[in-house]
Motif scaffolding. Structure first.
Motif, short mmCIF file in Angstrom:
data_model
loop_
_atom_site.label_atom_id
_atom_site.label_comp_id
_atom_site.label_asym_id
_atom_site.label_seq_id
_atom_site.Cartn_x
_atom_site.Cartn_y
_atom_site.Cartn_z
N THR A 48 14.18 11.12 2.31
CA THR A 48 13.83 12.51 2.64
C THR A 48 12.33 12.76 2.53
O THR A 48 11.82 13.74 3.07
CB THR A 48 14.57 13.50 1.72
N ASN A 49 11.62 11.87 1.84
CA ASN A 49 10.18 12.04 1.66
C ASN A 49 9.35 11.09 2.52
O ASN A 49 8.13 11.25 2.61
CB ASN A 49 9.80 11.82 0.19
N CYS A 50 9.99 10.11 3.12
CA CYS A 50 9.27 9.07 3.85
C CYS A 50 9.14 9.43 5.32
O CYS A 50 10.14 9.58 6.03
CB CYS A 50 9.98 7.73 3.70
N ASN A 101 6.93 -5.63 -0.71
CA ASN A 101 5.77 -6.36 -1.21
C ASN A 101 5.50 -7.68 -0.47
O ASN A 101 4.39 -8.19 -0.54
CB ASN A 101 5.95 -6.65 -2.71
N ASN A 102 6.50 -8.23 0.22
CA ASN A 102 6.26 -9.52 0.87
C ASN A 102 5.66 -9.39 2.26
O ASN A 102 5.46 -10.39 2.96
CB ASN A 102 7.54 -10.35 0.91
N ASN A 128 0.81 -1.21 0.00
CA ASN A 128 0.00 0.00 0.00
C ASN A 128 0.85 1.27 0.00
O ASN A 128 0.33 2.36 -0.26
CB ASN A 128 -0.91 0.02 1.23
N GLY A 129 2.13 1.15 0.30
CA GLY A 129 3.00 2.32 0.38
C GLY A 129 3.21 2.99 -0.97
O GLY A 129 3.14 2.34 -2.02
N PRO A 130 3.50 4.27 -0.97
CA PRO A 130 3.67 5.03 -2.21
C PRO A 130 4.99 4.73 -2.92
O PRO A 130 5.14 5.03 -4.11
CB PRO A 130 3.61 6.48 -1.75
#
Length: 464
Positions: free
Chosen positions: A261-263, A297-298, A246-248
């Motif tokens: 820097t964005n997470c 993904n796992n 679900n993460g971007p």
């Protein structure tokens, strides 16, 4: 030394709780230090069940072996704990060479049963971290092994030992609100603590069977103990909607990620010398990444969970676990025939605190409570009367002071009678883990799960 050992043996005998046969004292011998081995040299193993035992109880025990699949962690663990014992990749070889009295198991959850069963068959008593195990087949195998053995199994439940949890038990046991009819229990993991599980091996069902088992076993054990009854049926919902795929964006790990820097979840493990030496320095041996990506993904466990649990005494429990809450804390309410008890910890708008959520997570992971005690409140409502506040001295860190008290009960004050029966054995371990196991089975099948169908333990309305 003899008197100290006698006290230890007395305390250890109280920790066996599988009710299918008479409880016997553990038999470590009577004239020498306890010979202890540890399998699993992660952070919990080498700190709480390693370094702290050496610092506090070296007059009664000695480590004669450490085992792990990672040779680098083994060597670091040996130095960190402060022992000079041999280390082993092969667990069986360690047993044969060291002939221990007690095995402490702190490995990945899904492997607990292997070491517990081998230890019992070898003729050793076993102490395991929670959860006892991750599925019903393994749980039954553990019970069978304990039945065949003349040795015993301890499960390291520490939340029972916190002053706040104990006060709730005292109020319920004394009939303050009559017969308990229902419970509402909500646990919130903040974006520091909750996220940490998804970085680690806990985020994969084949290793943890999800947080239903690894984390919620703590909470289910508390409810079982508070109600003094066994779960009978579980129906649950759960899904993965925040972490994992679900993460971007995603990366190999936080250290090398181009999105750091964005997470908002960026975790800089390089600032933690202990973690760097224990984990990062030894990645080359087994490939385990401690600062893994939360959005890999796992990841296949659930990040939101809710369950309804029916108990054998006819009480019902509504439970939920949130893994990405803005704050860390929990709430519980007990409804009874004569009133209601409400309890909560760390809800930020209920009590002003200067501790940030990041600091709260760090302190909770410490093995000892902070020096300064706090006062928390339990609300008692009686039917037809106004509510009363019960003030409880509490501590932060080490699971609310439970970690230290669990150890001290075993090693320092074993002869003191415990009216709250906080010691936990195999039966407690199974009946807490089995709720989470049933919850996952319910989600996958869409049906309620009968606890009696999972192992040969039959739920009792009153466990006493």
């Amino acid at each position: 030394m003899t008197n100290t050992r006698r006290q230890f043996l007395a305390s250890i005998s109280m920790l066996a709780a599988y009710s299918a046969f008479p409880i016997n004292a553990f038999s470590f011998g009577s004239s020498k230090k306890l010979r202890v081995v540890l399998v699993g040299t992660g952070v919990r193993g080498i700190s709480f069940w390693g370094k702290r035992l050496i610092e506090e109880y070296s007059d009664i025990l000695e480590f004669v072996g450490l085992s792990d699949i990672n040779p680098g962690r083994l060597e670091y663990a040996k130095k960190y704990i402060g022992v000079n014992c041999p280390t082993f990749i092969d667990f069986d070889a360690m047993l044969n060479k060291t002939k221990p009295d007690l095995i402490i198991v702190t490995t990945v959850d899904a492997t607990h049963h292997q070491f517990i069963i081998k230890g019992l068959e070898f003729g050793c008593d076993v102490l395991t971290e929670k959860p006892l195990t991750t599925d019903e087949t393994k749980a039954q195998a553990i019970l069978n092994a304990e039945k065949k053995s003349d040795k015993k199994l301890i499960v390291g439940f520490n939340y029972r030992w916190s002053p706040y949890s104990t006060k709730i038990k005292e109020l319920l046991s004394s009939g303050t609100i009559g017969k308990i009819t229902s419970v509402d229990f909500n646990w919130y993991l903040n974006t520091h603590h909750g996220a940490s599980y998804f970085r680690r091996w806990h985020g994969e069902k084949d290793k943890s069977n999800s947080l239903w088992v690894h984390k919620s076993t703590h909470h289910f054990d508390l409810v079982n103990w508070w109600l003094d009854s066994d779960p009978e049926e579980v129906f649950a919902y759960g899904s993965l909607e925040h972490y994992g795929a679900n993460g971007p964006f995603r990366g190999d790990n936080c250290r090398t990620c181009e999105h750091k820097t964005n997470c908002e979840y960026f975790f800089d493990i390089t600032k933690d010398k202990h973690m760097m030496q224990l984990y990062v320095a030894n990645e080359k041996h087994d490939g385990y990444i401690r600062d893994n990506c939360l959005f890999r993904n796992n990841i296949d466990i659930y990040d939101k969970m809710s369950a309804q649990i029916k108990y054998a005494n006819n009480a019902t429990v509504n439970y939920s676990l949130t893994t990405y809450s803005p704050y860390e804390g929990w709430r519980i309410a007990f409804n009874g025939t004569e009133g209601r008890i409400e309890a909560s910890l760390d809800i930020p708008y209920n009590k002003k605190t200067d501790v940030s959520q990041a600091e709260m997570h760090a302190k909770e992971m410490e093995q000892n409570a902070l020096e300064e005690a706090e006062t928390e409140t339990i609300i008692v409502h009686k039917l037809w009367k106004d509510y009363n506040k019960v003030l409880v001295p509490t501590e932060r860190g080490g699971h609310g002071g439970g970690d230290k008290r669990l150890h001290d009960k075993i090693f320092k004050t074993p002869n003191e009678t415990d009216p709250f029966e906080r010691a936990a054995g195999s039966r407690d371990g199974v009946m807490s883990a089995i709720i989470g196991i049933a919850a996952r089975k319910s989600i996958e099948s869409g049906k309620p799960i009968k606890i009696a169908d999972l192992t040969d333990i039959k739920p009792l309305p009153n466990r006493a």
